[in-house]
Scaffold this active site. Structure first.
Site, mmCIF file in Angstrom:
data_model
loop_
_atom_site.group_PDB
_atom_site.id
_atom_site.type_symbol
_atom_site.label_atom_id
_atom_site.label_comp_id
_atom_site.label_asym_id
_atom_site.label_seq_id
_atom_site.Cartn_x
_atom_site.Cartn_y
_atom_site.Cartn_z
ATOM 1 N N GLN A 259 -4.569 -1.765 9.802
ATOM 2 C CA GLN A 259 -4.393 -3.065 9.145
ATOM 3 C C GLN A 259 -4.903 -4.196 10.050
ATOM 4 O O GLN A 259 -4.512 -4.284 11.221
ATOM 5 C CB GLN A 259 -2.910 -3.281 8.789
ATOM 6 C CG GLN A 259 -2.633 -4.562 8.025
ATOM 7 C CD GLN A 259 -3.251 -4.559 6.618
ATOM 8 O OE1 GLN A 259 -3.217 -3.572 5.898
ATOM 9 N NE2 GLN A 259 -3.828 -5.691 6.226
ATOM 10 N N ASP B 98 -11.124 2.287 4.283
ATOM 11 C CA ASP B 98 -11.350 0.842 4.132
ATOM 12 C C ASP B 98 -12.848 0.544 3.999
ATOM 13 O O ASP B 98 -13.230 -0.564 3.610
ATOM 14 C CB ASP B 98 -10.807 0.082 5.358
ATOM 15 C CG ASP B 98 -9.441 -0.535 5.104
ATOM 16 O OD1 ASP B 98 -9.083 -0.714 3.913
ATOM 17 O OD2 ASP B 98 -8.740 -0.855 6.075
ATOM 18 N N LYS C 188 0.837 -1.206 0.000
ATOM 19 C CA LYS C 188 0.000 0.000 0.000
ATOM 20 C C LYS C 188 0.873 1.257 0.000
ATOM 21 O O LYS C 188 0.599 2.218 -0.714
ATOM 22 C CB LYS C 188 -0.938 -0.019 1.223
ATOM 23 C CG LYS C 188 -2.018 -1.091 1.100
ATOM 24 C CD LYS C 188 -2.802 -1.315 2.384
ATOM 25 C CE LYS C 188 -3.680 -2.565 2.234
ATOM 26 N NZ LYS C 188 -4.377 -2.936 3.472
#
Ligand code: NAD
Length: 293
Positions: free
Chosen positions: A96, A119, A52
Site C-alpha cells: 500500500q 497493482d 480491500k
C-alpha cells in the site's frame, strides 16, 4: 445526460468474480490468495486496505494484511517482499502506497515479482501494457475502461484529453485509450500544459486526474463530451456528520448538464478501482497473465 454509476457496474463485476470463485471451489481448485502489506498508521491507507480486505472476503478470496510498524526499514520491507515473491501459496500482493519517507517506493515496486504484481506498478507490467502484451493493468485506468465498456461509450476516433500524467492514473490511461480496440486520439496534459482550458474544450472524452478539487468548469467542456472524474479531494463540510466531504476534479453541478456522460464523486470511478484489483488477483490465481510455474 447519463450519470455513470460506478456502484452499479462494480456490483455487477463483483458478482462475476464471486461466481468464478464458486466455480474454482466446485472444481476443487486453489482459491485466489491476496496479501496486502501496510507500513505505518496512515489513516487513509488503513481505510483503503480495510476495504480491500473486506472485498476479498465478499468475492470469496483468501487475504491477509501484513501490518508493519512505521519504523520498518527498507531492508526489512524488501525481505518481506522477497518472502512473498517466493511463497507459492500467495497469488498476488500489493504494498500500500504511500510508504514512509525513509523507504524508496520505486525500489520496493521493482522488487515485487511481476507475476504477483496485481497493482500493475512494476516496470515490467508497465512495459508489457505499453507494448500491448497481456499485463496486470493499474487498477484505476482499468476500472475506467470497464465503465466505458459497460456503457458502450464510443471511443474510436474520438479525441480524449487526459489531465494528469502520474504513473498510476494519467499516463497508463492515455496509453491504453490510444491502443487498438479503444482507438482514441489522445492528448495527455499536465501542470506545464499551455492553454489547458482550450485543450480540454477540444476533448470528446475528458479524463480529469489532477487532484485539484472542482478544477474543470463548464466553460472548459465541449457540449456532449464524456467526462470521467478521477479526483478525490477531502474538504471540510458542516453538512456531514464526519465534518468533511469528497470533491472530484470536476465542478459537477455546472458541468453535468453539458455532458453526454459523467461520473459522480463519490460513486463513479472510486468503486471500480478495487474491483480491478480483484480481477487482477483472479487472473494471477488462474495464471492468465503469466502462466503458473
Ligand atoms: P498525482 O499528484 O500523482 O498526479 C497529478 C497529475 O496532475 C500530475 O501529473 C500533474 O502534472 C497534473 N497536474 C497537477 N496540477 C495540474 C494543473 N493545474 N493542470 C494540469 N495538470 C495538473 O495524482 P494521482 O495519483 O494521479 O491522482 C490524481 C487524483 O486522482 C487525486 O485526487 C487522487 O486522489 C485521485 N485518485 C483517485 C482514485 C480512485 O480510485 N478514484 C485512484 C487514484 C487516484
Amino acid at each position: 445526460m447519463t450519470i455513470i454509476d460506478g456502484k452499479e457496474v462494480s456490483a455487477a463485476l463483483k458478482k462475476e468474480i464471486a461466481a468464478e470463485v464458486e466455480k474454482i471451489k466446485a472444481a476443487g481448485g486453489k482459491i485466489p490468495y491476496l496479501v496486502a502489506i501496510l507500513v505505518g498508521d496512515d489513516g487513509a491507507s488503513q481505510t483503503y486496505v480495510g476495504h480491500k480486505e473486506k472485498m476479498c472476503a465478499e468475492v470469496g478470496f483468501r487475504s491477509t494484511v501484513l501490518r508493519l510498524p512505521a519504523e520498518t526499514t527498507e531492508e526489512q520491507l524488501l525481505k518481506e517482499v522477497d518472502r512473498l515473491n517466493n511463497d507459492d501459496d500467495v497469488d498476488g500482493f500489493i504494498v500500500q502506497l504511500p510508504l514512509p519517507k525513509h523507504i524508496d517506493e520505486q525500489k520496493i515496486i521493482e522488487a515485487i515479482d511481476p507475476r504477483k504484481d496485481v497493482d500493475g506498478f512494476h516496470p515490467e507490467n508497465a512495459g508489457r501494457m505499453v507494448t500491448g502484451l497481456p499485463a496486470f493493468l493499474p487498477a484505476t485506468p482499468d476500472g475506467i475502461l470497464a465503465l466505458l465498456r459497460y456503457y458502450k461509450i464510443e471511443t474510436a476516433g474520438k479525441h480524449c484529453v487526459v489531465i494528469g500524467r502520474s504513473n498510476i492514473v494519467g499516463r497508463p490511461m492515455a496509453n491504453l485509450l490510444s491502443q487498438k480496440g479503444w482507438d482514441c486520439t489522445v492528448t495527455m496534459c499536465h501542470s506545464r500544459t499551455k492553454d489547458l482550458a482550450k485543450v480540454v474544450a477540444s476533448g470528446d472524452i475528458v479524463i480529469a486526474a489532477l487532484g485539484k478539487a472542482e478544477f474543470v468548469t463548464a466553460d472548459m467542456v465541449k457540449p456532449g463530451a464524456v467526462v470521467i472524474d478521477v479526483g478525490i479531494t477531502r474538504v471540510p463540510s458542516d453538512k456531514t456528520k464526519s465534518g468533511w466531504k469528497l470533491l472530484g476534479d470536476v465542478k459537477y453541478d455546472e458541468v453535468a448538464p453539458k455532458c453526454s456522460y459523467i461520473t459522480p464523486v463519490p460513486g463513479g470511478v472510486g468503486p471500480m478501482t478495487i474491483i480491478s484489483l480483484m480481477q487482477n488477483t483472479l487472473k494471477a490465481g488462474k495464471g492468465e497473465i503469466y502462466p503458473k510455474k
